[in-house]
Design a protein around this motif. Structure first.
Motif, PDB file in Angstrom:
ATOM      1  N   UNK A  97       0.810  -1.215   0.000  1.00 22.82           N
ATOM      2  CA  UNK A  97       0.000   0.000   0.000  1.00 22.82           C
ATOM      3  C   UNK A  97       0.846   1.269   0.000  1.00 22.82           C
ATOM      4  N   UNK A  98       2.178   1.145   0.267  1.00 24.24           N
ATOM      5  CA  UNK A  98       3.026   2.326   0.289  1.00 24.24           C
ATOM      6  C   UNK A  98       3.038   2.987  -1.080  1.00 24.24           C
ATOM      7  N   UNK A  99       2.929   4.285  -1.081  1.00 23.77           N
ATOM      8  CA  UNK A  99       2.838   4.999  -2.349  1.00 23.77           C
ATOM      9  C   UNK A  99       4.180   5.032  -3.056  1.00 23.77           C
ATOM     10  N   UNK A 100       4.111   5.043  -4.373  1.00 20.32           N
ATOM     11  CA  UNK A 100       5.308   5.230  -5.176  1.00 20.32           C
ATOM     12  C   UNK A 100       5.706   6.703  -5.103  1.00 20.32           C
ATOM     13  N   UNK A 101       6.994   6.940  -5.120  1.00 21.52           N
ATOM     14  CA  UNK A 101       7.512   8.294  -4.980  1.00 21.52           C
ATOM     15  C   UNK A 101       8.361   8.641  -6.190  1.00 21.52           C
ATOM     16  N   UNK A 102       8.072   9.766  -6.796  1.00 21.75           N
ATOM     17  CA  UNK A 102       8.866  10.265  -7.920  1.00 21.75           C
ATOM     18  C   UNK A 102       9.885  11.266  -7.365  1.00 21.75           C
ATOM     19  N   UNK A 103      11.152  11.069  -7.694  1.00 20.22           N
ATOM     20  CA  UNK A 103      12.199  11.911  -7.139  1.00 20.22           C
ATOM     21  C   UNK A 103      13.182  12.307  -8.240  1.00 20.22           C
ATOM     22  N   UNK A 104      13.251  13.591  -8.536  1.00 22.78           N
ATOM     23  CA  UNK A 104      14.202  14.107  -9.526  1.00 22.78           C
ATOM     24  C   UNK A 104      15.416  14.671  -8.793  1.00 22.78           C
ATOM     25  N   UNK A 105      16.604  14.219  -9.198  1.00 23.89           N
ATOM     26  CA  UNK A 105      17.858  14.706  -8.619  1.00 23.89           C
ATOM     27  C   UNK A 105      18.633  15.461  -9.683  1.00 23.89           C
ATOM     28  N   UNK A 106      18.986  16.706  -9.398  1.00 25.79           N
ATOM     29  CA  UNK A 106      19.837  17.494 -10.287  1.00 25.79           C
ATOM     30  C   UNK A 106      21.214  17.626  -9.623  1.00 25.79           C
ATOM     31  N   UNK A 107      22.255  17.808 -10.429  1.00 26.39           N
ATOM     32  CA  UNK A 107      23.600  17.836  -9.866  1.00 26.39           C
ATOM     33  C   UNK A 107      24.442  18.948 -10.483  1.00 26.39           C
ATOM     34  N   UNK A 108      25.584  19.164  -9.853  1.00 23.66           N
ATOM     35  CA  UNK A 108      26.542  20.149 -10.361  1.00 23.66           C
ATOM     36  C   UNK A 108      27.662  19.474 -11.142  1.00 23.66           C
ATOM     37  N   UNK A 109      27.551  18.167 -11.396  1.00 19.15           N
ATOM     38  CA  UNK A 109      28.636  17.409 -12.028  1.00 19.15           C
ATOM     39  C   UNK A 109      28.273  16.953 -13.438  1.00 19.15           C
ATOM     40  N   UNK A 110      29.244  16.862 -14.325  1.00 19.87           N
ATOM     41  CA  UNK A 110      28.984  16.269 -15.641  1.00 19.87           C
ATOM     42  C   UNK A 110      28.629  14.791 -15.485  1.00 19.87           C
ATOM     43  N   UNK A 161      13.412  17.450  -6.491  1.00 18.91           N
ATOM     44  CA  UNK A 161      13.314  17.042  -5.085  1.00 18.91           C
ATOM     45  C   UNK A 161      14.674  17.038  -4.369  1.00 18.91           C
ATOM     46  N   UNK A 162      15.769  16.947  -5.135  1.00 16.75           N
ATOM     47  CA  UNK A 162      17.075  16.886  -4.485  1.00 16.75           C
ATOM     48  C   UNK A 162      18.175  17.305  -5.448  1.00 16.75           C
ATOM     49  N   UNK A 207      14.811   0.766  -2.332  1.00 18.46           N
ATOM     50  CA  UNK A 207      13.353   0.857  -2.181  1.00 18.46           C
ATOM     51  C   UNK A 207      12.644  -0.148  -3.085  1.00 18.46           C
ATOM     52  N   UNK A 208      13.432  -1.005  -3.753  1.00 17.83           N
ATOM     53  CA  UNK A 208      12.879  -1.987  -4.689  1.00 17.83           C
ATOM     54  C   UNK A 208      12.077  -1.307  -5.795  1.00 17.83           C
ATOM     55  N   UNK A 209      12.545  -0.128  -6.187  1.00 17.52           N
ATOM     56  CA  UNK A 209      11.905   0.589  -7.288  1.00 17.52           C
ATOM     57  C   UNK A 209      10.721   1.439  -6.899  1.00 17.52           C
ATOM     58  N   UNK A 245      11.224   5.941   4.869  1.00 18.86           N
ATOM     59  CA  UNK A 245      11.809   6.438   3.623  1.00 18.86           C
ATOM     60  C   UNK A 245      12.921   7.458   3.890  1.00 18.86           C
ATOM     61  N   UNK A 246      12.773   8.257   4.933  1.00 17.58           N
ATOM     62  CA  UNK A 246      13.866   9.153   5.304  1.00 17.58           C
ATOM     63  C   UNK A 246      15.109   8.348   5.669  1.00 17.58           C
TER      64      UNK A 246
END
Length: 371
Positions: free
Chosen positions: A34-47, A98-99, A68-70, A267-268
């Motif tokens: 029942x745990x919800x799926x979470x969409x998380x976009x990570x941007x970075x400062x690296x090539x 998100x991060x 998180x097994x996907x 999740x944290x």
């Protein structure tokens, strides 16, 4: 009781037990399902695929999704793929992503306290940093600083003691730094400015072209493994050590605070665990690869490794104290961050000097190991 009746009863009991067990198993699985799926976009400062910094950030992203097994679906964006390297902070603070994965000293223009959560001149080594963040009050101060910008920071990598940088000319006295255009961010750049240099802040992907073109005269980056990959030796042959500016550069995952607060405790903990593993793995990788890279640079590329002399280092130290004096006047929070950092530097550093450094010096003497 007849054998047939006994067997029939036993079979029925077994079936009931299996059914009950299956029901229990399904009930136990239900909360996870029942745990919800979470969409998380990570941007970075690296090539993308940049050794160590970039690949470490990519490892973290993949590890979190795998742990998180996907269920936590992580979309990773290297510098320039979604936003520019130095736009990562605003992209996450605004909630558009998100991060981020970055070096937090890039944000010192927003508040000088950010510099302390990557590295500052004459600062903390990797092991000292971990001690301060986890047990010396560093995380609490970081949380306070980050919350003011709608963020939450977590340690996620370290590059160790960095080299002092690549120079086109020899640096024999503090006067040789005057007028020098050098790529060096953070408070280290402020130290160089105090000594008459012109610090320039550039993302990693733009350093080589600026050094080759002559737009800058010198650059620091990380250490032999990364610097060999960047081919700085094609434009500068003098490679100085040790770097006063970044003795233990911590990388971080900065999360949007609202996103972080929306996560369950479980999740944290997943995020923190994935980041803590990368904090360890990245440092191990740099320690494993820097030595061989330095040997290739000197043997194959004619790089001349030089040590900053005491006159230059003393000038660095005096300028650093002037920079810190300015930082503490910025705000009460900046002052508290500096005071906490300085306490850790003295107390943890004293133990490190008595234990680690004394042992390594004697071990190397016995083995005949020299720099």
């Amino acid at each position: 009781m007849k054998r047939r009746d006994f067997m029939t009863g036993a079979a029925a009991g077994t079936a009931a037990a299996v059914a009950a067990g299956s029901g229990l198993a399904q009930a136990q699985k239900a909360p996870a399902m029942m745990k919800k799926r979470i969409e998380m976009a990570i941007v970075t400062t690296w090539p993308r695929d940049f050794p160590g910094l970039g690949t470490g950030a990519q490892r973290f992203a993949k590890r979190l999704q795998d742990m998180s097994d996907g269920r936590i679906k992580v979309s990773y964006f290297a510098a320039g793929e979604r936003v520019g390297a130095f736009d990562s902070f605003d992209e996450v603070a605004s909630g558009n992503a998100q991060a981020y994965h970055a070096a937090d000293y890039y944000w010192k223009g927003k508040h000088p306290g950010w510099a302390y959560f990557t590295s500052v001149p004459f600062g903390l080594t990797y092991t000292e940093f971990n001690a301060w963040i986890r047990f010396g009050g560093g995380q609490q101060l970081w949380d306070e600083l980050a919350a003011g910008f709608g963020l939450k920071g977590v340690m996620c990598g370290n590059t160790g003691v960095q080299m002092g940088g690549w120079f086109r000319k020899e640096i024999n006295s503090p006067d040789d730094l005057k007028g020098l255009k050098m790529r060096i961010p953070g408070l280290g750049g402020d130290v160089m400015a105090k000594l008459g240099a012109s610090p320039v802040s550039l993302p990693g992907g733009q350093i080589y072209e600026n050094l080759v073109s002559g737009a800058i005269d010198a650059t620091e980056w990380v250490g032999p493994w990364n610097d060999e990959f960047m081919k700085f030796y094609e434009a500068a042959k003098y490679y100085y050590y040790p770097g006063m500016h970044e003795p233990g550069s911590m990388l971080s995952v900065g999360l949007n605070k609202k996103f972080w607060d929306s996560l369950s405790k479980a999740d944290q903990t997943l995020v923190e665990a994935a980041a803590a593993m990368e904090n360890d793995v990245m440092m191990a990788e740099y320690n494993a690869k820097n030595g061989a890279a330095l040997a290739r640079l000197t043997r194959d590329q004619g790089v001349q490794v030089r040590k900053f002399n005491d006159d230059v280092y003393d000038a660095f130290g005096k300028a650093a104290e002037e920079v810190f004096a300015g930082v503490v006047t910025h705000s009460p929070l900046a002052k508290r961050i500096h005071e906490s950092f300085d306490k850790a530097r003295r107390e943890i550093g004293a133990w490190s000097n008595l234990a680690d450094q004394a042992f390594v010096a004697q071990r190397n003497r016995v083995l005949g190991v020299s720099s």
